[in-house]
Design a protein around this motif. Structure first.
Motif, PDB file in Angstrom:
ATOM      1  N   ARG A 197      43.090  26.386  33.609  1.00 40.68           N
ATOM      2  CA  ARG A 197      42.651  26.643  34.990  1.00 40.68           C
ATOM      3  C   ARG A 197      42.597  25.379  35.839  1.00 40.68           C
ATOM      4  O   ARG A 197      42.730  25.454  37.057  1.00 40.68           O
ATOM      5  CB  ARG A 197      41.270  27.321  34.969  1.00 40.68           C
ATOM      6  CG  ARG A 197      41.354  28.765  34.525  1.00 40.68           C
ATOM      7  CD  ARG A 197      39.990  29.386  34.396  1.00 40.68           C
ATOM      8  NE  ARG A 197      40.102  30.769  33.946  1.00 40.68           N
ATOM      9  CZ  ARG A 197      39.068  31.565  33.733  1.00 40.68           C
ATOM     10  NH1 ARG A 197      37.840  31.120  33.918  1.00 40.68           N
ATOM     11  NH2 ARG A 197      39.258  32.797  33.335  1.00 40.68           N
ATOM     12  N   ALA A 242      33.851  27.235  36.798  1.00 45.83           N
ATOM     13  CA  ALA A 242      35.079  27.983  36.545  1.00 45.83           C
ATOM     14  C   ALA A 242      36.255  27.051  36.299  1.00 45.83           C
ATOM     15  O   ALA A 242      37.088  27.297  35.431  1.00 45.83           O
ATOM     16  CB  ALA A 242      35.399  28.898  37.715  1.00 45.83           C
ATOM     17  N   VAL A 243      36.320  25.980  37.063  1.00 46.02           N
ATOM     18  CA  VAL A 243      37.469  25.109  36.880  1.00 46.02           C
ATOM     19  C   VAL A 243      37.268  24.090  35.773  1.00 46.02           C
ATOM     20  O   VAL A 243      38.206  23.447  35.348  1.00 46.02           O
ATOM     21  CB  VAL A 243      37.883  24.372  38.174  1.00 46.02           C
ATOM     22  CG1 VAL A 243      38.346  25.343  39.218  1.00 46.02           C
ATOM     23  CG2 VAL A 243      36.764  23.506  38.687  1.00 46.02           C
ATOM     24  N   ASP A 270      45.223  35.963  31.546  1.00 46.95           N
ATOM     25  CA  ASP A 270      44.608  35.332  32.710  1.00 46.95           C
ATOM     26  C   ASP A 270      45.701  35.138  33.757  1.00 46.95           C
ATOM     27  O   ASP A 270      46.864  34.928  33.408  1.00 46.95           O
ATOM     28  CB  ASP A 270      44.025  33.969  32.306  1.00 46.95           C
ATOM     29  CG  ASP A 270      43.048  33.423  33.336  1.00 46.95           C
ATOM     30  OD1 ASP A 270      42.691  34.162  34.276  1.00 46.95           O
ATOM     31  OD2 ASP A 270      42.644  32.253  33.197  1.00 46.95           O
ATOM     32  N   LEU A 302      46.738  32.750  36.848  1.00 50.31           N
ATOM     33  CA  LEU A 302      46.431  31.490  37.526  1.00 50.31           C
ATOM     34  C   LEU A 302      47.146  31.459  38.870  1.00 50.31           C
ATOM     35  O   LEU A 302      48.312  31.855  38.979  1.00 50.31           O
ATOM     36  CB  LEU A 302      46.877  30.294  36.688  1.00 50.31           C
ATOM     37  CG  LEU A 302      46.336  30.181  35.264  1.00 50.31           C
ATOM     38  CD1 LEU A 302      46.758  28.841  34.662  1.00 50.31           C
ATOM     39  CD2 LEU A 302      44.817  30.282  35.248  1.00 50.31           C
ATOM     40  N   ARG A 344      40.787  29.464  42.167  1.00 52.38           N
ATOM     41  CA  ARG A 344      40.055  30.471  41.398  1.00 52.38           C
ATOM     42  C   ARG A 344      39.244  31.355  42.320  1.00 52.38           C
ATOM     43  O   ARG A 344      38.860  30.946  43.420  1.00 52.38           O
ATOM     44  CB  ARG A 344      39.068  29.807  40.423  1.00 52.38           C
ATOM     45  CG  ARG A 344      39.663  28.965  39.359  1.00 52.38           C
ATOM     46  CD  ARG A 344      40.509  29.738  38.382  1.00 52.38           C
ATOM     47  NE  ARG A 344      39.806  30.823  37.726  1.00 52.38           N
ATOM     48  CZ  ARG A 344      40.416  31.793  37.047  1.00 52.38           C
ATOM     49  NH1 ARG A 344      41.731  31.815  36.964  1.00 52.38           N
ATOM     50  NH2 ARG A 344      39.722  32.736  36.455  1.00 52.38           N
ATOM     51  N   TRP A 353      37.399  32.396  47.291  1.00 52.19           N
ATOM     52  CA  TRP A 353      38.491  31.715  46.597  1.00 52.19           C
ATOM     53  C   TRP A 353      38.412  30.231  46.909  1.00 52.19           C
ATOM     54  O   TRP A 353      38.303  29.839  48.068  1.00 52.19           O
ATOM     55  CB  TRP A 353      39.846  32.289  47.027  1.00 52.19           C
ATOM     56  CG  TRP A 353      40.054  33.669  46.469  1.00 52.19           C
ATOM     57  CD1 TRP A 353      39.609  34.841  47.003  1.00 52.19           C
ATOM     58  CD2 TRP A 353      40.721  34.019  45.259  1.00 52.19           C
ATOM     59  NE1 TRP A 353      39.956  35.916  46.194  1.00 52.19           N
ATOM     60  CE2 TRP A 353      40.654  35.430  45.123  1.00 52.19           C
ATOM     61  CE3 TRP A 353      41.387  33.291  44.271  1.00 52.19           C
ATOM     62  CZ2 TRP A 353      41.211  36.111  44.038  1.00 52.19           C
ATOM     63  CZ3 TRP A 353      41.943  33.969  43.196  1.00 52.19           C
ATOM     64  CH2 TRP A 353      41.855  35.362  43.078  1.00 52.19           C
TER      65      TRP A 353
END
Lengths: 830, 113
Positions: free
Chosen positions: A127, A273-274, A406, A408, A417, A423
């Motif tokens: 990610r 998340a990242v 997933d 990307l 993300r 976003w």
């Protein structure tokens, strides 16, 4: 009877063949594991280095001779740089094959193929675009260009070794995992470099400020995690002869900022998340030291360089020591990463260099507008819809079974993300493909530099991760430059905010010009040093460079010691590398003692406070293994931190909006304001605590806690060595292959550091005295071999722990120090 | 004496087979022994014993190079079986595998005669 016997035998034979050949739950295939000739115990045989070895490497232009010295360091003598890199690939594969693969998988996000429990790490790696960037950068390397040729050559060497390796030489980790080595591709070097970027430059300072702002207001939050360090001991000398203190009062905690609550949520989730990155508690991580002393401050009249990068420790070590020689072209010695076709930190006849992490803010977040909140295909940019780059990712487990899917998304800035409907995209210099070859080329050019000036020129194209490269040459010059690519942001230039992604006006407008980089050559003070501190004093240049600066305690201690002596010898520098004195303790111990004294004078000094203060006063402020008072100070600092920053604990204990604990710099500023509302402990309604109350409570609390846990304060359980040993874990955290409870002179924020529960410390030490005859010394907490049963697996740990160094053999290896020779010949040779 | 010699020779075959082609030599040689040996020679027991002896010899050979016991201890710890458990597994695995393979072919041979 016979049918029954037949059936039973058949079932048993089938079952044994099955468990012999296939994985059974957590167990690897038992056949190749238990095989006493070629299986796990083969590691015992592979631990030996045969005195004479030979190998065939396709692509070699001529024979290459490699001599292993008595520290198992390979000295490569080749006819061309490419041949030297082929040989380097071979010897690194021989010693570190599993490490090569594991590092590559960590960046590619394929660790779950070894162990499904590592899936989370894989999702993070993918990610944040590590593999995505590595592939793009590799594709931009010119086919046939010197960088690409070096990667190809290195891969030739690795793969030739794997092809000729005997079954019993397969690293034991592969046996335990039931796998065979993957083929090493030239692009895997780019993956490794991506991985180093994640380790060294993935920092999101927005995280701390926005989260804290949601709880105590933006004004207070910005000062808690101030971009400008209030204690200045910068890398680029600021002309001052001592540390500059600017300990202004902290603004009081304000009301929760509901306006940024939603943004806080976004950033918190974005960061997790990242990659789960935070800027919290920075002084405990990503530390390194280096310094160089001019000839006029050394006893022998030659410049001395000290390099000491601090990283998470592992066995085998991240570093591999090697010497590459190509007559008339290359003669470089030092440390390389497994997977890199060059010496990364080291020296040649003329110049030595080392690096510390700069920690600049080179990563920004952007709120994006997309066409479809669930399955976006476009994002808005300057009023137009721009197609997103979309990748469908499949995560696989052992045996290739599908674990997770997933999707990307990438904007022109980088990975994007979705977070609670919002976003967020990310721009990070590590993902930039401009000058893709530089990350390979700079080190290969550095190996050939002849002076500080040419070394600085060689490193000009370097992009990421930003590093404070220090250097010293035989003519006596010393220099330092914080080298990397530093973005220029629009507007106020700050990197501590989430910008509007719907306009290009939010994008970086360029990069710092080279002449503005933090740097210095031959300063009047006669020495240069870096320890990850803020590189430029904001009084000299206020332009925003970052906000995740560790407190400059190590820099203070280093500079204090360098200023105090003008006759430095290599041995004195060696001793300084393991200095366990603490500028942090020098700053905070008097605060505790002062509080106890003031309370006693005012009639509020309880006997237990007096006793605790007396114990702390006994402390030498040095973290030696036998010391019994360092643990009291550390515990008191923890109690203090927990008590003071209670405003930053969300009311909802399950809230993800939990900012990291402010660092020691904020605490130092707070000490100057005895009645600040920050001191008040919100958990004691009706009572308003002052600074001295909190310091006293922390000290007494620490004493009581330690006494309860470890008994009498003079007992052995209070020894720092027992409370703060160094832990060196194996790459797979297999306990028998690690080295645990290592006693070393090291503490939090000392020159010889110990951080993150003892798993982070000095990853290698280099000491070079330049001059007509170069002298160099090295060590690192591990050994050359990746085989846990080799005598060279962790043979240097005791030396490293005691602060010792080995003299590096820079030149022909004498027969009495040669343990083996390896000859590599081209395919088709005999 | 002849039986002992046979076991030793078969052990050597298991050792050489494993050394050269890997652990698959154990079921293959076991099965072959089951076919070759007459039932009165207890082919399954002999094969199992010989395979275990062959692997024992290989372990001793590997140990002559270096720290094989250290490896056994480490791997035994990682597998939560202990040193003895790992060593026992290293002997029981070829024993059971060779014996069962020989048992199958021996029974098949008996059925066909």
């Amino acid at each position: 009877m016979r049918p029954i016997r037949l059936t039973c035998s058949a079932i048993l034979a089938f079952a044994l063949c099955w468990v012999g050949a296939r994985r059974s739950g957590p167990l690897p295939p038992l056949g190749p594991l238990l095989d006493p000739a070629n299986g796990a115990v083969g590691a015992a045989r592979a631990a030996r280095i045969p005195p004479r070895m030979k190998g065939i490497v396709p692509g070699l232009a001529g024979a290459v001779t490699i001599t292993y010295d008595d520290r198992a360091v390979p000295h490569v003598v080749a006819g061309s740089p490419e041949d030297a890199y082929r040989a380097l690939g071979w010897v690194v594969a021989r010693d570190r094959l599993f490490q090569l693969e594991l590092q590559t998988r960590a960046a590619a996000g394929t660790l779950s193929e070894l162990n499904p429990q590592l899936l989370r790490l894989d999702t993070v790696a993918r990610r944040i675009g590590l593999g995505w960037a590595a592939e793009r950068k590799f594709a931009l390397l010119k086919e046939g260009g010197p960088e690409r040729r070096s990667l190809d050559a290195y891969a030739d060497g690795v793969n030739a070794y794997v092809a000729q390796m005997q079954p019993w030489e397969l690293p034991i980790e592969y046996r335990l995992l039931g796998r065979l080595p993957m083929r090493w591709e030239p692009k895997h070097t780019m993956y490794l470099l991506s991985r180093m970027n994640q380790t060294l430059s993935f920092q999101v300072p927005e995280y701390s400020v926005v989260l804290a702002g949601a709880l105590v207001g933006r004004a207070a939050a910005e000062q808690l995690y101030a971009a400008e360090a209030p204690i200045q001991e910068p890398i680029q000398p600021n002309g001052q002869k001592a540390t500059r203190f600017d300990l202004r009062k902290l603004p009081p905690p304000g009301a929760p900022d509901t306006a940024i609550l939603s943004a806080a949520g976004t950033v918190a989730l974005a960061a997790s998340a990242v990659g789960g990155a935070t800027a919290g508690d920075p002084e405990w991580r990503e530390a390194s030291n280096n310094w160089a002393v001019s000839p006029r401050r050394t006893k022998h009249g030659y410049a001395i360089l000290s390099g000491d990068p601090h990283l998470d420790l592992s066995l085998p070590s991240i570093w591999y020591e090697a010497h590459l020689t190509v007559k008339g072209e290359l003669d470089a010695y030092g440390f390389t990463f497994a997977g890199t076709p060059s010496i990364v930190l080291g020296f040649n006849r003329d110049v030595a260099w080392s690096a510390t992490n700069t920690g600049a803010d080179v990563l920004d977040l952007y709120r994006e507008t997309v066409d479809d909140g669930r399955h976006p295909t476009k994002y808005k940019l300057d009023g137009a819809w721009v197609p997103l780059e979309v990748h469908e990712e499949v995560y696989r487990g052992p045996g290739g079974r599908r674990l997770q899917l997933d999707t990307l998304y990438f904007t022109h800035r980088g990975p994007m993300r979705s977070l609670r409907g919002a976003w967020v995209s990310m721009r990070w210099t590590a993902l930039d493909t401009t000058n893709a070859a530089a990350s390979i080329a700079v080190f290969q050019r550095a190996q050939r530099a002849t002076s500080v000036a040419t070394l600085m020129t060689a490193m000009e194209g370097y992009v990421a991760p930003a590093q404070n490269f220090i250097m010293a040459d035989r003519a006596g010059s010393i220099g330092i430059r914080s080298t990397g690519r530093y973005p220029i942001r629009p507007g106020n230039g700050s990197g501590i905010e989430v910008r509007d992604g719907s306009t290009r006006a939010s994008d970086w407008t360029g990069y710092w010009p080279l002449d503005q980089y933090p740097q210095s050559v031959n300063p009047a003070q006669g020495f240069l040093a870096s320890a990850n501190q803020q590189p430029i004093d904001p009084k000299v240049n206020k332009r925003y460079l970052g906000a995740s600066w560790p407190a400059p305690f190590r820099a203070m201690r280093i500079n204090q010691r360098l200023r105090a002596d003008s006759a430095w010898t290599p041995d004195a520098i060696r001793r300084m590398q393991v200095d366990s004195g603490s500028a942090r303790a020098d700053l905070f111990v008097p605060e505790f003692l002062g509080a106890a004294e003031r309370l006693a004078k005012g009639g509020h000094g309880a006997p237990e406070l007096t006793h605790a203060a007396a114990l702390l006063a006994e402390w030498s402020r040095s973290y030696t293994p036998g010391d019994k008072r360092a643990v009291l100070f550390e515990s008191a600092m923890e109690f203090l931190s927990r008590g003071v920053w209670d405003e930053l604990i969300p009311a909802d204990s399950l809230s993800p909006l939990r900012p990291p604990v402010p660092g020691a710099m904020a605490l130092a500023r707070l000490m100057r304001d005895p009645a600040s509302p920050w001191w008040d402990d919100k958990r004691t309604p009706g009572v308003v605590e002052s600074r001295d109350d909190m310091l006293a409570a922390a000290l007494v609390g620490a004493l009581n806690d330690l006494t309860k846990k470890y008994g009498d304060e003079n007992g052995e359980a209070w020894q720092w060595g027992r409370r703060g040993p160094i832990e060196i874990n194996h790459l797979l955290r297999l306990a028998p292959f690690g080295e645990h409870g290592v006693q070393a002179r090291s503490g939090p924020e000392t020159i010889a550091p110990r951080a993150a529960n003892g798993t982070h410390s000095s990853s290698e030490r280099l000491l070079v005295e330049t001059g007509p005859e170069l002298h160099a010394w090295t060590t690192y907490p591990g050994g050359q071999s990746g085989n846990p049963f080799s005598r060279y697996y962790k043979n240097r740990v005791p030396q490293w722990a005691s602060g010792g160094l080995d003299s590096a053999l820079f030149g022909a290896v004498p027969p009495n120090r040669t343990i083996a020779t390896l000859t590599l010949v081209p395919a088709g040779s005999r | 004496m002849k039986a002992l010699l046979g076991i030793l020779m078969l052990s050597a075959a298991f050792a050489v087979g494993t050394y050269t082609v890997g652990w698959w030599a154990v079921p293959v040689l076991g099965a072959a022994w089951g076919l070759a040996a007459t039932p009165d020679r207890r082919p399954a027991r002999v094969a199992g014993l010989s395979a275990a002896l062959g692997w024992c010899a290989l372990f001793a050979l590997t140990a002559s190079y270096g720290s094989a016991m250290e490896v056994a201890t480490a791997v035994g710890t990682i597998m939560k079986a202990g040193t003895a458990g790992f060593l026992a597994l290293m002997l029981l695995f070829p024993l059971a595998l060779a014996a069962s393979a020989a048992g199958v072919t021996s029974a098949l041979r008996g059925a066909s005669t």
